[in-house]
Write a protein that holds these residues in place. Sequence first.
Motif, short mmCIF file in Angstrom:
data_model
loop_
_atom_site.label_atom_id
_atom_site.label_comp_id
_atom_site.label_asym_id
_atom_site.label_seq_id
_atom_site.Cartn_x
_atom_site.Cartn_y
_atom_site.Cartn_z
N LYS A 1 -12.94 -21.41 -1.61
CA LYS A 1 -13.83 -22.20 -0.76
C LYS A 1 -14.24 -23.51 -1.45
CE LYS A 1 -16.51 -23.18 2.58
NZ LYS A 1 -15.92 -23.64 3.83
N GLY A 2 -14.22 -23.50 -2.76
CA GLY A 2 -14.71 -24.67 -3.49
C GLY A 2 -16.22 -24.69 -3.48
N LYS A 3 -16.80 -25.78 -3.88
CA LYS A 3 -18.27 -25.84 -3.95
C LYS A 3 -18.84 -25.87 -2.53
CE LYS A 3 -19.61 -27.47 -8.42
NZ LYS A 3 -18.37 -27.88 -9.08
N ALA A 4 -19.73 -24.94 -2.27
CA ALA A 4 -20.31 -24.84 -0.93
C ALA A 4 -21.15 -26.07 -0.62
CB ALA A 4 -21.16 -23.59 -0.84
N ALA A 5 -21.05 -26.53 0.61
CA ALA A 5 -21.89 -27.64 1.06
C ALA A 5 -23.34 -27.15 1.14
CB ALA A 5 -21.41 -28.11 2.42
N ALA A 6 -24.24 -28.05 1.41
CA ALA A 6 -25.65 -27.69 1.50
C ALA A 6 -25.84 -26.58 2.53
CB ALA A 6 -26.46 -28.91 1.90
N GLY A 7 -26.74 -25.66 2.25
CA GLY A 7 -26.97 -24.53 3.16
C GLY A 7 -26.07 -23.38 2.80
N GLY A 8 -26.39 -22.21 3.35
CA GLY A 8 -25.62 -21.02 3.02
C GLY A 8 -24.22 -21.04 3.58
N LEU A 9 -23.43 -20.13 3.03
CA LEU A 9 -22.03 -20.02 3.42
C LEU A 9 -21.90 -18.89 4.45
CD1 LEU A 9 -19.41 -21.26 2.29
CD2 LEU A 9 -19.34 -19.35 0.68
N VAL A 10 -21.21 -19.16 5.57
CA VAL A 10 -21.00 -18.12 6.58
C VAL A 10 -19.60 -17.54 6.41
CG1 VAL A 10 -20.98 -17.54 9.03
CG2 VAL A 10 -22.52 -19.33 8.19
N LEU A 11 -19.54 -16.27 6.02
CA LEU A 11 -18.26 -15.60 5.80
C LEU A 11 -18.09 -14.49 6.82
CD1 LEU A 11 -18.35 -15.18 1.92
CD2 LEU A 11 -17.21 -16.96 3.24
N MET A 12 -16.98 -14.51 7.51
CA MET A 12 -16.72 -13.49 8.53
C MET A 12 -15.68 -12.50 8.01
SD MET A 12 -15.04 -14.32 12.20
CE MET A 12 -14.21 -13.05 13.14
N VAL A 13 -15.88 -11.24 8.36
CA VAL A 13 -14.90 -10.21 8.03
C VAL A 13 -14.25 -9.76 9.33
CG1 VAL A 13 -14.54 -7.92 7.04
CG2 VAL A 13 -16.16 -9.49 5.97
N ALA A 14 -12.93 -9.87 9.38
CA ALA A 14 -12.19 -9.56 10.61
C ALA A 14 -11.07 -8.57 10.30
CB ALA A 14 -11.60 -10.85 11.18
N SER A 15 -10.57 -7.93 11.35
CA SER A 15 -9.31 -7.19 11.23
C SER A 15 -8.66 -7.14 12.61
CB SER A 15 -9.51 -5.77 10.66
OG SER A 15 -9.94 -4.87 11.65
N SER A 16 -7.37 -6.86 12.61
CA SER A 16 -6.62 -6.93 13.87
C SER A 16 -7.08 -5.88 14.88
CB SER A 16 -5.13 -6.78 13.58
OG SER A 16 -4.88 -5.57 12.89
N LYS A 17 -7.31 -4.68 14.39
CA LYS A 17 -7.60 -3.53 15.26
C LYS A 17 -8.86 -2.81 14.78
CE LYS A 17 -4.03 -3.42 18.13
NZ LYS A 17 -4.16 -3.23 19.58
N PRO A 18 -9.40 -1.87 15.59
CA PRO A 18 -10.58 -1.12 15.14
C PRO A 18 -10.29 -0.22 13.94
CG PRO A 18 -10.23 -0.86 17.52
CD PRO A 18 -9.00 -1.52 16.95
N GLN A 19 -11.35 0.13 13.25
CA GLN A 19 -11.30 1.18 12.21
C GLN A 19 -10.41 0.83 11.02
OE1 GLN A 19 -13.10 4.48 12.42
NE2 GLN A 19 -14.25 2.91 13.56
N GLU A 20 -10.41 -0.43 10.65
CA GLU A 20 -9.60 -0.81 9.48
C GLU A 20 -10.46 -1.05 8.24
OE1 GLU A 20 -5.64 -2.88 11.01
OE2 GLU A 20 -7.39 -3.98 11.73
N GLY A 21 -11.78 -0.90 8.41
CA GLY A 21 -12.66 -1.00 7.25
C GLY A 21 -13.47 -2.28 7.15
N LYS A 22 -13.62 -3.00 8.26
CA LYS A 22 -14.39 -4.26 8.25
C LYS A 22 -15.83 -4.03 7.80
CE LYS A 22 -13.50 -4.85 12.69
NZ LYS A 22 -12.42 -3.87 12.90
N LEU B 1 -30.31 -19.28 9.88
CA LEU B 1 -30.10 -18.32 8.79
C LEU B 1 -29.51 -19.01 7.56
CD1 LEU B 1 -28.81 -15.30 10.90
CD2 LEU B 1 -30.98 -15.43 9.64
N LYS B 2 -28.65 -20.00 7.80
CA LYS B 2 -28.03 -20.72 6.68
C LYS B 2 -29.07 -21.48 5.86
CE LYS B 2 -24.08 -23.04 7.68
NZ LYS B 2 -23.03 -23.63 8.56
N ARG B 3 -30.16 -21.82 6.49
CA ARG B 3 -31.22 -22.53 5.76
C ARG B 3 -32.01 -21.58 4.87
NH1 ARG B 3 -31.46 -25.77 10.53
NH2 ARG B 3 -33.11 -24.54 11.49
N THR B 4 -32.01 -20.29 5.22
CA THR B 4 -32.81 -19.30 4.49
C THR B 4 -31.99 -18.53 3.45
OG1 THR B 4 -34.05 -19.00 6.53
CG2 THR B 4 -34.41 -17.36 4.80
N TYR B 5 -30.71 -18.28 3.77
CA TYR B 5 -29.89 -17.42 2.92
C TYR B 5 -28.75 -18.20 2.26
CZ TYR B 5 -32.30 -13.65 5.34
OH TYR B 5 -33.27 -12.81 5.84
#
Length: 211
Positions: free
Chosen positions: A33-54, A146-150
């Motif tokens: 990601k490199g150096k995060a810009a001002a404010g928190g970083l939003v990271l999403m966890v995805a997977s193709s199908k259900p029940q893969e461990g997201k 939320l990005k302003r707080t976390y």
Amino acid sequence: MSRLSKSLIAELDPASPVAESFRVLRTAIRHKKGKAAAGGLVLMVASSKPQEGKTAMLSNLAVTYAQDGKKVVAIDGNLRQPSLHEAFGIRGDKGLVQAIKSSVSLKDAVSPSGYPHLDVLPAGGQPSNPSELLGSAAMAGLLDELKRTYDVVLLDSPATLDYTDAGLLAEISDGVMLVVKRGRTKREWAQKAKERLEQAGAGMLGIVLNK
Ligand SMILES: Nc1ncnc2c1ncn2[C@@H]1O[C@H](COP(=O)(O)OP(=O)(O)OP(=O)(O)O)[C@@H](O)[C@H]1O
Ligand SMILES: [Mg+2]
């Protein structure tokens, strides 16, 4: 100390090998990601199908970030099959849905996780119009707040190939991790999910092999 479900968050001892592997993942994300810009970083966890461990992946990552002293909020963006509240052993009836609809303030929708520095925003139920809610301006506004707080905002999601929701969440995330479960995820599913997330404008941080 923790009320976390042992089945999801297997190792809580920071000295354990599992915790170390999540620290390695966290470091890999930072480098990518490199150096995060001002404010928190939003990271999403995805997977193709259900029940893969997201949800398991996201919960462990959240704990690892918090152990590092980062202020973290984990959001259940899976309004189809919410389970983040169960992973943390907290109530799930008030959360993201109510905050988006402004029937509850964001502050009241967020719960402590039982871990220092780590809060959880549960789904708050299974609404009839999940895509509409997740794609709303109110949702984007909540994330900005939320990005302003976390320091780190982690977003759980439903199966990318089954619903449009993941694409909508990817649009408002800084980066996406795709979870692939060994012995379960087909190569073409992962490929298709990656394409779909990239079409939504997601910065793919990488693929995490579960199991
Ligand atoms: N590495 C692992 N080792 C053992 N069990 C695991 C592992 N990862 C996930 N599980 C188990 O597999 C099941 C599915 O995991 P999880 O709920 O994290 O998947 P998910 O992708 O979030 O599912 P959904 O799409 O329904 O939200 C859970 O019962 C979880 O405890
Ligand atoms: Mg899940």
